[in-house]
Design a protein around this motif. Structure first.
Motif, PDB file in Angstrom:
ATOM      1  N   GLN A  45      38.846  26.325  20.469  1.00  0.00           N
ATOM      2  CA  GLN A  45      40.304  26.299  20.551  1.00  0.00           C
ATOM      3  C   GLN A  45      40.896  27.443  19.743  1.00  0.00           C
ATOM      4  O   GLN A  45      41.558  27.252  18.737  1.00  0.00           O
ATOM      5  N   ALA A  48      44.896  30.383  24.135  1.00  0.00           N
ATOM      6  CA  ALA A  48      45.214  29.864  25.465  1.00  0.00           C
ATOM      7  C   ALA A  48      45.524  31.055  26.361  1.00  0.00           C
ATOM      8  O   ALA A  48      46.451  31.827  26.090  1.00  0.00           O
ATOM      9  N   LEU A 247      52.369  23.186  25.381  1.00  0.00           N
ATOM     10  CA  LEU A 247      51.180  23.036  24.546  1.00  0.00           C
ATOM     11  C   LEU A 247      51.334  21.892  23.550  1.00  0.00           C
ATOM     12  O   LEU A 247      50.363  21.190  23.244  1.00  0.00           O
ATOM     13  N   ASP A 251      48.830  18.279  23.688  1.00  0.00           N
ATOM     14  CA  ASP A 251      47.919  18.138  22.556  1.00  0.00           C
ATOM     15  C   ASP A 251      47.445  16.686  22.435  1.00  0.00           C
ATOM     16  O   ASP A 251      48.259  15.753  22.443  1.00  0.00           O
ATOM     17  N   SER A 266      45.804  21.648  21.481  1.00  0.00           N
ATOM     18  CA  SER A 266      46.548  22.820  21.925  1.00  0.00           C
ATOM     19  C   SER A 266      47.615  23.294  20.952  1.00  0.00           C
ATOM     20  O   SER A 266      48.213  24.348  21.173  1.00  0.00           O
TER      21      SER A 266
END
Length: 490
Positions: A45, A48, A247, A251, A266
Motif C-alpha cells: 500500500q 494508488a 479513498l 478504506d 487506502s
C-alpha cells in the motif's frame, strides 16, 4: 576474523570492550536495515495508480488501460482508480479491458467522474466488472444496448388498449421492478446479440454482487440511472465527491481479488496519475477508420506509381510507409476481410484506369468496389468507428470525375491529328536530294531517307509522302498550287 584482527591490534580490557561494542552496533544496524527492507517489500500500500478512460472505448484506450494495469502490478501498487467518462465504444476493446481487470492482482476501483460524466454502454460493463464501483454526484450510467441491433434502441412492448384508453392508444406496461418491458427481437440475429450481452453483464453482476436485474434492463431497454438511483438500487457501491474522498470511503473494505479476500488500506496513499503517452495518442489518431482507409489508399497509389515509373523513389517510400501504418491501424480495428479486399480492388482498378484508359469501365467498377468495401470494412456496433459516408462519397465522386476526365482526354487525343511517329510523316511536303529512275533520296524530318516514286524527278523538286514502309518513303509528285508570294514591303 574481524574480531581476531581487532584483538591482535589491541591490548587491554578497554580496547576489547570497545571492539565488542562496535561489532554489536554494526550487527544492529544491519538487522534494522534488513527489517526495514522486508517491511517495505511486504507492504503493498504505497500508492494508488490513477488511470483515465475519457472518450470512446477503442483500441487506443484498451492498450493504454491494459498497460496501466500491468504497470500497477509491477510497482506493487495498493489499488488502481479508473476514472471513467465515456459514451461507449467497441465491444472487442471493452472485453479486452474487462479481461485485464478480472485478471489484475491489484484491486480496481471504477469511478465515474467528474460531475456531469457518464459511463454509458461499454462504460457500464466496465463498471460492473470492477472490484468497487463508485460515482460522483451528477453522473449517470446505463444505456448498454448494442446500437447496431435493429438500428437503435428496442421499442417498448405494446399492449391492448384498456377500457379507459382511446382507440388506437398503445402503452408500454411496466415490469414488477418498475422498468418498462421491451418488444421481442425482430429476428434471430438481434435476439442472439441481445441475449449474449445480457448473459455477459449478468455474469459480471453475479461476480461482484451487484444488481443483475437492472443490468439486464440496461441492455434490453437502454435503462439509465443517476448516481443516487444507482446507489439505492445496489448498482454501485458508493458516491464520492473526489478521489481523496473515494479513498477515505473504501478504506477497510474487503474485496475479492482472484481467489482470495483483500482488505483495502487506502487512507494516505500517494496518487500516481498515469496519463496517456504519445503511443496511445498516436494510436487513437491512426485508428480512426477514415484516416486508416486514406493511408491505405495513399499506400496503394504510391506503390503503383513507383512500379509504373521505377526509380522515382518518393512514391514508393511514401506509399510503403502509409501502407504499413494503415494496415497496422486496420489490424487494431474489427475489420472484415471481404470489405478490405473490395476496397483494395477498387483502389487498384481506379489507378489502372489512369494508366490504361478503358472508356470508363475500370474507373466505374473501381469506384463501386471501393464504396462497397468501405461500407463493409469495419464490423462494429459503435458509430464512432464506422467509415464516414461523406468520406466514401467524396472519394467515389473524385474517382469517377477523374475517370470521366481521362476518358474525355483520350477521346480528344484520338480525334487530334497525329504529330509523332511514322504516321505523322504521311502528307508532308519534302524536298528531293537526288533521284535516278524511280528511286532516290529525300530530306524528311531533318533526316535523309530512301524514297521510291514516279520517274522524272530532279534534285530540288517538291514531293509529298504517300506512305511509309520501314525505312523507305513512297512519294508522289506535288500537284498543289504554289503558295502565293508575300507582298513586297514598303
Amino acid at each position: 576474523m574481524v574480531i581476531l584482527r581487532l584483538q591482535s591490534r589491541t591490548t587491554g580490557p578497554r580496547s576489547t570492550l570497545r571492539t565488542v561494542c562496535v561489532i554489536a552496533l554494526l550487527w544492529a544496524l544491519a538487522i534494522v536495515n534488513a527489517w526495514g527492507e522486508t517491511a517495505r517489500d511486504a507492504s503493498p500500500q504505497r500508492s494508488a495508480v490513477v488511470l483515465s478512460l475519457d472518450g470512446i472505448v477503442g483500441p487506443a484506450t484498451a492498450d493504454y488501460l491494459i498497460r496501466g494495469l500491468a504497470a500497477a502490478r509491477e510497482q506493487n501498487a495498493a489499488l488502481v482508480v479508473l476514472r471513467i467518462d465515456t459514451p461507449g465504444g467497441l465491444d472487442t476493446s471493452m472485453r479486452d479491458i474487462i479481461r485485464a481487470i478480472l485478471a489484475s492482482p491489484v484491486p480496481v476501483i471504477s469511478y465515474v467522474s467528474p460531475n456531469g460524466s457518464r459511463a454509458a454502454s461499454a462504460g457500464t460493463y466496465i463498471l460492473y466488472a470492477s472490484h468497487i464501483a463508485a460515482m460522483a454526484p451528477a453522473t449517470n450510467l446505463g444505456a448498454a444496448t448494442p446500437i447496431s441491433i435493429g438500428g437503435g434502441f428496442p421499442r417498448p412492448a405494446d399492449k391492448e388498449p384498456g377500457p379507459t384508453d382511446k382507440p388506437g392508444d398503445k402503452q408500454a406496461p411496466e415490469r414488477a421492478d418498475g422498468n418498462p418491458r421491451t418488444a421481442a427481437p425482430k429476428d434471430a440475429s438481434e435476439a442472439k446479440a441481445i441475449n449474449d450481452a445480457v448473459a455477459y453483464i449478468r455474469s459480471l453482476a453475479a461476480l461482484r454482487g451487484r444488481n443483475a436485474d437492472w443490468a439486464e434492463q440496461a441492455v434490453r431497454s437502454a435503462a439509465s440511472l443517476s448516481a443516487g438511483e444507482a446507489r439505492a438500487q445496489k448498482v454501485i457501491d458508493l458516491i464520492a465527491d473526489d478521489i481523496p474522498d473515494l479513498l477515505d470511503q473504501v478504506d477497510g473494505r474487503t474485496v475479492r481479488v482472484g481467489n482470495s479476500e483483500t482488505v483495502l488500506h487506502s487512507k494516505g496513499l500517494r496518487l500516481d496519475h498515469r496519463e496517456p503517452d504519445w503511443r496511445t495518442r498516436a494510436l487513437s489518431v491512426i485508428t480512426n477508420p477514415n484516416l486508416a482507409l486514406l493511408l491505405l489508399m495513399v499506400g496503394v497509389y504510391g506503390l503503383i506509381f513507383e512500379f509504373m515509373s521505377p526509380g522515382s523513389l518518393y512514391p514508393g517510400v511514401i506509399g510503403s510507409i502509409c501502407l504499413l501504418v494503415g494496415l497496422y491501424a486496420l489490424s487494431a480495428l474489427p475489420l472484415t476481410y471481404a470489405g478490405l479486399a473490395l476496397a483494395l480492388l477498387g483502389a487498384v482498378l481506379m489507378v489502372a484506369e489512369i494508366f490504361t484508359p478503358s472508356v470508363g469501365i475500370l474507373g466505374i467498377g473501381g469506384a463501386i468496389s471501393f464504396v462497397l468495401g468501405s461500407l463493409l470494412l469495419i464490423d462494429t456496433d459503435s458509430p464512432a468507428f464506422e467509415v464516414s459516408l461523406p468520406f466514401i462519397a467524396g472519394v467515389a465522386i473524385v474517382s469517377l470525375g477523374m475517370t470521366f476526365l481521362i476518358g474525355r482526354l483520350a477521346l480528344r487525343s484520338r480525334r487530334a491529328p497525329i504529330v509523332s511517329g511514322a504516321e505523322a510523316l504521311i502528307g508532308q511536303r519534302i524536298r528531293v536530294l537526288s533521284w535516278q529512275g524511280e528511286q532516290g533520296h529525300v530530306s524528311a524530318a531533318g533526316e535523309r531517307w530512301r524514297a521510291v516514286g514516279p520517274t522524272g524527278l530532279a534534285p530540288g523538286d517538291t514531293v509529298v509522302i504517300a506512305a511509309v514502309q520501314g525505312v523507305t518513303l513512297h512519294v508522289r509528285a506535288d500537284t498543289s498550287p504554289p503558295a502565293p508570294a508575300a507582298p513586297p514591303r514598303r
